[in-house]
Design a protein around this motif. Structure first.
Motif, PDB file in Angstrom:
ATOM      1  N   THR A 429       0.854  -1.201   0.000  1.00 32.06           N
ATOM      2  CA  THR A 429       0.000   0.000   0.000  1.00 32.06           C
ATOM      3  C   THR A 429       0.884   1.243   0.000  1.00 32.06           C
ATOM      4  N   GLY A 430       1.969   1.153  -0.762  1.00 38.32           N
ATOM      5  CA  GLY A 430       2.963   2.222  -0.770  1.00 38.32           C
ATOM      6  C   GLY A 430       2.649   3.350  -1.725  1.00 38.32           C
ATOM      7  N   ILE A 431       3.693   4.038  -2.162  1.00 40.28           N
ATOM      8  CA  ILE A 431       3.535   5.262  -2.962  1.00 40.28           C
ATOM      9  C   ILE A 431       3.045   4.982  -4.374  1.00 40.28           C
ATOM     10  N   GLY A 432       3.187   3.724  -4.831  1.00 40.28           N
ATOM     11  CA  GLY A 432       2.720   3.378  -6.174  1.00 40.28           C
ATOM     12  C   GLY A 432       3.643   3.917  -7.262  1.00 40.28           C
ATOM     13  N   ILE A 433       3.266   3.621  -8.497  1.00 35.11           N
ATOM     14  CA  ILE A 433       4.085   4.009  -9.658  1.00 35.11           C
ATOM     15  C   ILE A 433       3.186   4.704 -10.664  1.00 35.11           C
ATOM     16  N   ALA A 483      -0.614   5.265  -8.616  1.00 36.32           N
ATOM     17  CA  ALA A 483       0.142   6.243  -7.833  1.00 36.32           C
ATOM     18  C   ALA A 483      -0.641   6.602  -6.566  1.00 36.32           C
ATOM     19  N   GLY A 484       0.037   6.499  -5.421  1.00 34.86           N
ATOM     20  CA  GLY A 484      -0.571   6.845  -4.140  1.00 34.86           C
ATOM     21  C   GLY A 484      -1.359   5.733  -3.493  1.00 34.86           C
ATOM     22  N   ARG A 485      -1.572   4.611  -4.222  1.00 38.59           N
ATOM     23  CA  ARG A 485      -2.395   3.522  -3.656  1.00 38.59           C
ATOM     24  C   ARG A 485      -1.618   2.209  -3.491  1.00 38.59           C
TER      25      ARG A 485
END
Length: 642
Positions: A429-433, A483-485
């Motif tokens: 559940t990190g910063i995403g790409i 991104a963000g999810r």
């Protein structure tokens, strides 16, 4: 066989019927009319070869009809036979032949003579048609030869002189065709190639070759040198040669060869650089790790132990970066191999998970592991490379996740006989790409954002290594992200189900190592830190140690003193380890010639380790190494209990 078209013209229907009955056969197609005007139309519309024409007709007599046929280019080649009942006087025959007829038939018709004459003219018509067709073909061929982009020439087989040559010679070589007629074809080749050119033409004549192809250099009118390809055929004492200018292709080939040589040279330079870099980087790291291990055996307070832990972490981190760079280089150089053995996949997965769990706990990240029950326990895998793939994916996920969870799932996708398709999923559940960077994250030194390395650190090589390892293992690596999810990386691969392997005794790096009594060791190492570390380790094992810093000094010491074993670095000044080992195996007498030699190599490439063995070394121990690994190899070679 194509039927021959025959036209019968007679004003009396019964005469036509009689002639048709007389001439009827499969190779003849007959047209008939009682009207001369209709006869002209039939001859115009149909390819008539022979016409049997009555002389006396009411509208237009036979002479007039034949004159009209002969005056038209489309019908002028029809073979006309007059059929007449009038006098056989010479003046009538002369008049008929003068209008263009080829023969006469006189009524009443003799069946045998009529059939024989018509048959001979059918054969004549066929021959004329063949001649016309061949003439057309010759004209077409002449047109093709004249306008060919290649030089086409015929050469007398006895003298090798040019009989005929097309005008393209002027376009390609600058000579006029008329200038070369009668000259030797051999003279077109450059002087160095003339002997071989003449020899090749001689072989074509001798072996009566219908097809031969060869290349030579020709010299043009303006003294340029061009490469030509000759395609030759020999027939009836004449050599027919088609000559193409292949200078552009040759130039391109030479450029390709040069590019290949440059690429191979660059590859060799790169490999040499990486081998040296491996040595230069791993050697000091080996010293740091070794000295750290020695320090731990001394009396230390808590603060000092904490600093040693930091030193340990830093050195292992540095070694990880070194290994990343070298792994990428080895994969690109095609020197990276996958070795599959029967391994416990649960143990591999759990060891990676347990190793990284402390990092997740430190950052308050929920770290989850799910292994589906259907996953077989033992598979044929390269456990080291699977460990590397999972370690990179999980480390990345933990590094880029500030809150939430990181989950590793292992499931079975398909099963067939003793094969099973496994999917390893790493979800976070990190910063995403960002969508526009998804395709580039697997490129070397690329990261999701330009400031990622500044904020999170790292070389940008982890995912590149994972991607290349996945492909080497015959698997597939995919990614989905927002991104963000967060992101999900999936590694899928087919594996063979294996039986449980025999258990090996576990290695313990901290076990007490037995001393070697009355053993003399010669150590060749040019790095001072490693000299100190090796000296301290060996003296703890009660070994008598002599230390030198290059291969030349190894030879000198061995000339004056005897040793039980040699520990030798491969990369040293003046004389390296390979050269020294070869000299010992060739120049010394027994027993010194057979002295055991262990290569203490920082080499990362398999071929370097093979080179050490080929040079005469007995064992290779890669830096950095643990003391117990060196102790084991020494004990084996010295044939003492470890």
């Amino acid at each position: 066989m194509t039927p021959v078209n025959i036209l019968i013209v007679d004003d009396r229907e019964e005469n036509i019927i009689a002639l048709e009955a007389l001439l009827k056969r499969d190779d003849i197609r007959m047209f008939s009319t009682t009207s001369p005007n209709e006869a002209l139309k039939i001859a115009w519309d149909t390819n008539i070869a022979i016409a049997l024409i009555d002389v006396q007709m009411p509208e237009m007599d036979g002479f007039e009809l034949v004159e009209m046929l002969k005056s038209n280019p489309r019908t002028k080649d029809i073979l006309v036979i007059f059929v007449t009942a009038i006098s056989k006087e010479a003046k009538y025959a002369v008049k008929g032949l003068g209008t263009g007829a080829v023969d006469y038939l006189y009524k009443p018709l003799d069946p045998y003579i009529t059939s024989a004459k018509v048959d001979s003219f059918v054969q004549l018509a066929r021959n004329q048609a063949d001649i016309r067709q061949k003439n057309e073909e010759l004209q077409n061929y002449a047109l093709v030869v004249k306008n060919s982009a290649d030089i086409i020439t015929s050469v007398d087989a006895q003298s090798l002189r040019i009989i005929d040559i097309n005008p393209t010679i002027e376009k390609i070589m600058g000579f006029r065709a008329s200038e070369l007629t009668g000259k030797s074809i051999v003279d077109l080749a450059i002087e160095e190639h003339r002997f071989d050119f003449r020899k090749k033409l001689g072989e074509i004549i001798k072996d009566n070759l219908q097809f031969a192809i060869f290349e030579f250099k020709f010299e043009t009118f303006d003294k340029r040198l061009i490469w030509v390809e000759c395609r030759a055929a020999y027939r009836n004492k004449v050599i027919f040669i088609n000559i193409s200018d292949i200078s552009p292709q040759k130039s391109f080939q030479e450029q390709l060869i040069k590019s290949k040589e440059n690429a191979e040279h660059s590859k060799k330079v790169k490999e040499t650089f990486l081998a040296n870099m491996s040595h230069e980087l791993r050697t000091p790291v080996n010293g740091i790790i070794g000295i750290s291990a020695l320090l731990r055996k001394t009396e230390l307070n808590e603060q000092q132990l904490g600093m040693l832990d930091l030193l340990d972490t830093s050195s292992k981190s540095l070694l990880g970066v070194i290994n990343d760079v070298l792994d990428i280089s080895k994969i690109e150089a095609g020197k990276f191999s996958i070795v599959r053995t029967a391994s416990n996949v649960y143990d591999v997965v759990k060891s990676v998970f347990n190793l990284l769990k402390f990092k997740a706990d430190e950052n308050n990240i929920e770290f989850l592991l799910e292994i589906e029950e259907e996953v077989p326990q033992y598979l044929m895998i390269d456990s080291l490379r699977l460990n590397q793939i999972l370690m990179n994916l999980l480390s990345n996920a933990l590094k880029f996740t500030e809150r939430g969870y990181v989950k590793l799932r292992v499931i079975v996708l398909q099963k067939h006989l003793d094969k099973v398709k496994i999917k390893f999923s790493v979800e976070d559940t990190g910063i995403g790409i960002p969508a526009d960077r998804l395709n580039s994250i697997f490129d070397s030194f690329e990261q999701a954002e330009d400031d990622t390395s500044n904020k999170y650190g790292g070389t940008g090589l982890g995912l590149t290594i994972v991607k290349k390892l996945a492909e080497l293992k015959g698997g597939e690596l995919t990614v989905s992200s927002q991104a963000g999810r967060g992101s999900t990386f999936n590694f899928t691969c087919w594996y063979t189900i294996a039986a449980k392997p025999k258990e090996k005794p576990a290695e313990r790096g901290d076990r007490i190592l037995a001393p070697f009594n009355h053993i003399r060791v010669l150590v060749a190492e040019d790095n001072m830190v490693n000299q100190f570390m090796l000296s301290k380790i060996l003296k703890d094992w009660r070994v008598e140690v002599d230390m030198v810093d290059n291969g030349r000094k190894v030879i000198d010491r061995l000339n004056s003193k005897s040793y039980d074993i040699i520990l030798m670095d491969t990369h040293m000044p003046e004389m390296n380890g390979y050269q020294a080992a070869k000299a010992i195996r060739v120049d010394f007498e027994e027993p010194k010639r057979s002295i055991p030699i262990i290569s203490l190599s920082a080499a990362s490439y398999d071929h370097e380790q093979q080179e050490a063995i080929a040079a005469g070394m007995n064992e290779v121990l890669s830096k950095p190494f643990m003391p117990y690994q060196l102790h084991e190899k020494m004990a084996r070679l010295l044939k003492v209990d470890a």
